[in-house]
Design a protein around this motif. Structure first.
Motif, short mmCIF file in Angstrom:
data_model
loop_
_atom_site.label_atom_id
_atom_site.label_comp_id
_atom_site.label_asym_id
_atom_site.label_seq_id
_atom_site.Cartn_x
_atom_site.Cartn_y
_atom_site.Cartn_z
N ALA A 188 0.83 -1.21 0.00
CA ALA A 188 0.00 0.00 0.00
C ALA A 188 0.87 1.26 0.00
CB ALA A 188 -0.93 -0.02 1.21
N ALA A 189 1.88 1.29 0.86
CA ALA A 189 2.73 2.49 0.95
C ALA A 189 3.48 2.70 -0.37
CB ALA A 189 3.72 2.36 2.10
N GLY A 190 4.01 1.62 -0.94
CA GLY A 190 4.77 1.73 -2.18
C GLY A 190 3.89 2.23 -3.32
N ALA A 191 2.69 1.66 -3.44
CA ALA A 191 1.80 2.04 -4.55
C ALA A 191 1.31 3.48 -4.37
CB ALA A 191 0.62 1.07 -4.62
N ALA B 17 6.15 -8.04 -1.72
CA ALA B 17 5.26 -6.89 -1.92
C ALA B 17 5.84 -5.99 -3.03
CB ALA B 17 5.12 -6.09 -0.63
N ARG B 18 7.15 -5.82 -3.04
CA ARG B 18 7.77 -4.97 -4.08
C ARG B 18 7.63 -5.59 -5.47
NH1 ARG B 18 11.23 -1.36 -0.86
NH2 ARG B 18 10.70 -2.00 1.25
N VAL B 19 7.73 -6.92 -5.50
CA VAL B 19 7.52 -7.62 -6.77
C VAL B 19 6.08 -7.42 -7.23
CG1 VAL B 19 7.38 -9.92 -7.84
CG2 VAL B 19 9.33 -9.35 -6.37
N ALA B 20 5.14 -7.57 -6.29
CA ALA B 20 3.71 -7.45 -6.63
C ALA B 20 3.39 -6.05 -7.15
CB ALA B 20 2.86 -7.79 -5.41
N ILE B 21 3.94 -5.02 -6.53
CA ILE B 21 3.66 -3.64 -6.99
C ILE B 21 4.10 -3.48 -8.44
CG2 ILE B 21 4.29 -1.19 -6.73
CD1 ILE B 21 4.74 -1.70 -3.78
N ARG B 22 5.34 -3.89 -8.70
CA ARG B 22 5.87 -3.71 -10.07
C ARG B 22 5.01 -4.43 -11.10
NH1 ARG B 22 12.08 -5.21 -9.44
NH2 ARG B 22 12.03 -5.25 -11.71
N ASN B 23 4.65 -5.68 -10.75
CA ASN B 23 3.92 -6.48 -11.74
C ASN B 23 2.47 -6.05 -11.87
OD1 ASN B 23 6.27 -7.82 -12.15
ND2 ASN B 23 5.73 -9.60 -10.91
N ALA B 24 1.85 -5.66 -10.75
CA ALA B 24 0.43 -5.31 -10.79
C ALA B 24 0.22 -3.94 -11.43
CB ALA B 24 -0.16 -5.32 -9.38
N LEU B 25 1.10 -3.00 -11.16
CA LEU B 25 0.84 -1.62 -11.60
C LEU B 25 1.57 -1.23 -12.88
CD1 LEU B 25 0.84 0.26 -8.17
CD2 LEU B 25 -1.10 -0.67 -9.43
N PHE B 26 2.64 -1.94 -13.21
CA PHE B 26 3.48 -1.48 -14.33
C PHE B 26 3.77 -2.54 -15.37
CE2 PHE B 26 4.68 1.25 -10.75
CZ PHE B 26 4.32 2.48 -11.28
#
Ligand SMILES: Cc1cc2nc3c(=O)[nH]c(=O)nc-3n(C[C@H](O)[C@H](O)[C@H](O)COP(=O)(O)OP(=O)(O)OC[C@H]3O[C@@H](n4cnc5c(N)ncnc54)[C@H](O)[C@@H]3O)c2cc1C
Length: 499
Positions: A43-46, A346-355
């Motif tokens: 959440a914080a990263g996104a 979580a960092r992997v998920a952010i990159r893959n989900a949003l970008f």
């Protein structure tokens, strides 16, 4: 939780009374289910990248790690180490006039105080200030692109399931009826159990068994596998076993708990140990037999997300579930149930989900550490694992008994063991047993990630005297193997000629 001022402060941060869930946005870039490490980092990263994010938590923000996991356990372990230092002080020429004893209430209060002091960073108000819509309540999918919480519908472009895991149960007859502790209740104990039976000698069981033994409980540690810490290098586990026995713990490895019954205030455990029947009496039973993923109640079927009650949410290498809009991170989908692993996923998920990223969870190098005294830390392959994969390894071991700083500190119980790919200095795995093994392992993990060979570590100047010199000594041992008879003969010729 006992509601002292520390716990009140904790709750004000992680579960504020009277919190008003916000009005949902029309649609979120990301809805995150669960506000433990994986959910908070996601959440914080996104939100930091500018995404519109909703974060849903059913209990306390911070999840297991802050509330009932790493933080309280490590606070207790520090007190246990302080006790051991005082108990063993005579060996360092320090006279302690009376036998040391532990004030359990003070230990627990210190833990609650420190836990509360670390809680602002995970707090609801901090996440609101980061621009995240924080909702308290049970998250439940109501379709492939929507989650419901407290009667509100959160529509999403992408979602991340980060609902973590809980203490796994064991179908031992009488266990539930006689009552037992788990990580969810043990940190709320107001009194030290005089006798504690710990079922399960994994990391949680071993850490807490040692802490409670040092606090003064008579601890029995029961393990069905033939060795404690069964995943670990057998030599390393044997060192820890000896340390636990030295702390007064009775260990029954290879045993089966057949039944438990409550007899007045005590629990009686019927044990089978190598065809012998034994009885263990205890005032409290602590269960630490693994973790079960929190997949129930999420209505994953409605979202088309496949899962398994044991292994959790099914994900591919990109951490994507069977619903391409939905990802997962942390204990709910991983065999690596650690805070740092949840953070990395979580960092992997952010990159893959949003970008449209292609970051792979399988390419992560995940180290871990069990914080017994001494600690046992590991990264990469075990020797047995390498053999099973048909990889030839050469192993170098440096005992701490030959490391000056360990000798001077009286901390010689341990070793550094590094496995190299045969014929090269490529590090494939390492195990360290040492009082601060977790701190020492970082150097080897970095070397593995940066593809730095053991030879380079040997070339690196380490300060003297440190325990980390044990790692350099492993490198020196490797370098000595490069001095083949042929190279040695060449050297001898050169010296003869230049004499
Ligand atoms: C005693 C103990 C000691 C530990 N020590 C260490 C250690 O020293 N180092 C280490 O790296 N790891 C340690 N761990 C493991 C570490 O705590 C976990 O790996 C980490 O907390 C996983 O984070 P997570 O976000 O995946 O899950 P969690 O922290 O479990 O968070 C999941 C969150 O989701 C919430 N949730 C669940 N279902 C729903 C729902 N339907 N709706 C909304 N919210 C929901 C939960 O309430 C929880 O807050 C320890 C664990 C224990 C139990």
């Amino acid at each position: 939780m006992p509601a002292d001022d520390h716990d009140k402060l904790l709750l004000e941060n992680v579960r504020p009374a009277g919190w008003q869930n916000p009005k949902p946005a029309e649609r979120y870039n990301l809805v995150v289910l669960g506000a433990g490490t994986a959910g908070l980092v996601t959440a914080a990263g996104a939100a930091g990248l500018g995404a519109k994010v909703a974060l849903v938590e059913r209990a306390e923000m911070g999840g297991d790690c802050l509330n009932v996991g790493c933080v309280p356990s490590k606070a207790l372990l520090r007190c246990a180490r302080a006790f051991a230092d005082v108990r063993d002080a005579a060996g360092f020429g320090v006279a302690v006039p009376q036998a040391a004893h532990v004030d359990f209430a003070a230990v627990m209060e210190r833990m609650r105080k420190l836990r509360a002091s670390l809680s602002p960073v995970d707090s609801a108000s901090r996440f609101r200030s980061l621009g995240v819509d924080v909702f308290f309540g049970d998250a439940r999918f109501s379709g492939s692109d929507a989650v419901e919480v407290g009667g509100k519908r959160l529509r999403f472009r992408k979602a991340v399931i980060a609902t973590g895991a809980r203490a796994a149960a064991l179908p031992i007859p009488g266990l539930a009826e006689s009552g037992y502790l788990t990580n969810e209740t043990v940190f709320s104990l107001a009194e030290l159990p005089r006798r504690l039976a710990v079922i399960g000698a994994g990391p949680i069981g071993c850490e807490l068994a040692q802490a409670f033994a040092r606090f003064g409980s008579r601890v029995t540690l029961l393990e069905v596998a033939p060795q404690i810490l069964i995943r670990e290098d057998p030599d390393a586990a044997a060192r820890i076993e000896r340390a636990l026995v030295d702390d007064g713990i009775t260990i029954f490895a290879g045993c089966k708990v057949k039944s438990i019954r409550r007899q007045h205030d005590e629990r009686v455990l019927e044990i089978e140990l190598k065809d012998r029947a034994l009885q263990v009496q205890a005032d409290a039973v602590l269960l630490g037999v693994g973790r079960a993923p929190n997949v129930e109640g999420l209505n994953l079927e409605a979202a088309g997300v496949a899962y398994d009650a044991q292994r959790g949410v099914q994900v591919n290498e990109l951490l994507q579930t069977t619903n391409p809009r939905v990802y997962a991170a942390g204990d709910v989908c991983s065999a690596f149930k650690f805070t740092h692993a949840a953070d990395a996923m979580a960092r992997v998920a952010i990159r893959n989900a949003l970008f449209f990223g292609r970051a792979k969870a399988s390419s992560l190098t995940i180290p871990w550490c069990t914080y017994t005294d001494p600690e046992i830390a590991h990264v990469g392959l075990y020797e047995k694992e390498a053999r099973e994969k048909g990889i030839d390894v050469v192993t170098f071991t440096q005992d701490l008994a030959e490391v000056d700083r360990a000798v001077l500190d009286g901390e010689t119980d341990g070793f550094v063991r590094v496995h190299l790919r045969k014929g090269s200095d490529e590090i494939l795995g390492a195990t360290i047993v040492a009082r601060h093994a977790g701190e020492m392992l970082g150097e080897i993990t970095l070397a593995m990630v940066a593809k730095i060979g053991l030879g380079k570590i040997a070339d690196t100047i380490h300060t003297y005297p440190t325990q980390a010199l044990a790692i350099k000594k492993v490198g020196d041992a490797y370098n000595r193997t490069r001095l083949t008879p042929r190279v040695k003969r060449l050297f001898e010729g050169w010296f003869k000629w230049t004499r």
